[in-house]
Design a protein around this motif. Sequence first.
Motif, PDB file in Angstrom:
ATOM      1  N   GLU A   1      44.037  35.619  43.902  1.00 39.56           N
ATOM      2  CA  GLU A   1      45.008  34.603  43.532  1.00 39.56           C
ATOM      3  C   GLU A   1      45.609  33.989  44.785  1.00 39.56           C
ATOM      4  OE1 GLU A   1      47.990  35.519  40.742  1.00 39.56           O
ATOM      5  OE2 GLU A   1      46.643  36.490  39.306  1.00 39.56           O
TER       6      GLU A   1
ATOM      7  N   TYR B   1      45.790  38.591  47.209  1.00 39.71           N
ATOM      8  CA  TYR B   1      46.550  37.340  47.267  1.00 39.71           C
ATOM      9  C   TYR B   1      46.250  36.636  48.588  1.00 39.71           C
ATOM     10  CZ  TYR B   1      49.397  38.325  43.156  1.00 39.71           C
ATOM     11  OH  TYR B   1      49.811  38.554  41.865  1.00 39.71           O
TER      12      TYR B   1
ATOM     13  N   GLU C   1      43.752  46.429  43.660  1.00 35.34           N
ATOM     14  CA  GLU C   1      43.870  45.893  42.298  1.00 35.34           C
ATOM     15  C   GLU C   1      43.714  44.374  42.286  1.00 35.34           C
ATOM     16  OE1 GLU C   1      46.750  46.306  38.380  1.00 35.34           O
ATOM     17  OE2 GLU C   1      47.469  47.000  40.324  1.00 35.34           O
ATOM     18  N   LYS C   2      44.266  43.726  43.298  1.00 36.64           N
ATOM     19  CA  LYS C   2      44.234  42.270  43.349  1.00 36.64           C
ATOM     20  C   LYS C   2      44.413  41.822  44.797  1.00 36.64           C
ATOM     21  CE  LYS C   2      46.385  40.359  39.932  1.00 36.64           C
ATOM     22  NZ  LYS C   2      47.454  39.784  39.061  1.00 36.64           N
TER      23      LYS C   2
ATOM     24  N   GLU D   1      39.962  40.485  41.765  1.00 35.94           N
ATOM     25  CA  GLU D   1      40.680  39.301  41.325  1.00 35.94           C
ATOM     26  C   GLU D   1      41.421  38.708  42.517  1.00 35.94           C
ATOM     27  OE1 GLU D   1      44.227  38.055  38.156  1.00 35.94           O
ATOM     28  OE2 GLU D   1      43.313  40.068  38.091  1.00 35.94           O
TER      29      GLU D   1
ATOM     30  N   ASP E   1      34.214  42.429  43.601  1.00 35.07           N
ATOM     31  CA  ASP E   1      34.584  41.475  42.563  1.00 35.07           C
ATOM     32  C   ASP E   1      36.078  41.577  42.252  1.00 35.07           C
ATOM     33  OD1 ASP E   1      34.227  39.500  40.646  1.00 35.07           O
ATOM     34  OD2 ASP E   1      33.866  40.956  39.052  1.00 35.07           O
TER      35      ASP E   1
END
Length: 232
Positions: A222, A195, A192-193, A220, A218
Amino acid sequence: MYVPNSQITLPDPDTIVWKYLDLSKFLDLLLCRQLFMSRSDKFEDQYEGTFSEPTFEELKRLSEDKPGFLDYYKNHRKNVVVSSWHINEYESFAMWQIFTRNNEGLAIQSTIGRMQEALKPETRYEQHIGAVDYIDYKKEYIPFDNSFFPFLFKRKSFQYEREVRIVADLTEHNLSINEGVKTDVDINQLIEKIYIHPKSENWYKRLVMQLMQQLGFDFEIEKSDLESDILI
């Protein structure tokens, strides 16, 4: 293929889970589009896949007139593979410290529901997802009517791990497993993401972004919140 099992404790599908890993393992996941699952007896914890004392006493009684009964459980560990994830609504400083090195690690954020969906594509191995229960191995009982149960219990000393596992029993496949196996997974569904390590430099985040673009992903990305600027 994810196979639900009503006897195994599974958190709510919206439960957030994390996997902390270094860049090389992350790239291996993206390039192969396969999830590595470790052989259960290769974990650092020597109790991995074993039984508590009350259960062992019962197994010994049952094995008195059944030669080889205990040998099955001893040998079973080398045929079971595991992928470990951490349940937490937020990042864990401890997990960064334990599972990443040189300030260049990453954390994958997912959910139980996404994990279930990611394991649905056809694969050779049936996989079960279950949350680990942490118990007193001297006093508490581990049931053995399900071959996955020994791999979903750990000693209370490991409670900080808050672990949920993908588990597969490869006994019927007659494989010679070294460190573990790789199993097909839908990467876009699983992740999902991403880090980036809280102590990493800006160049490292740019490198990760560039690598993912070149590989056609692509996600996300952070930077970890653990090193954000203080307010005063």
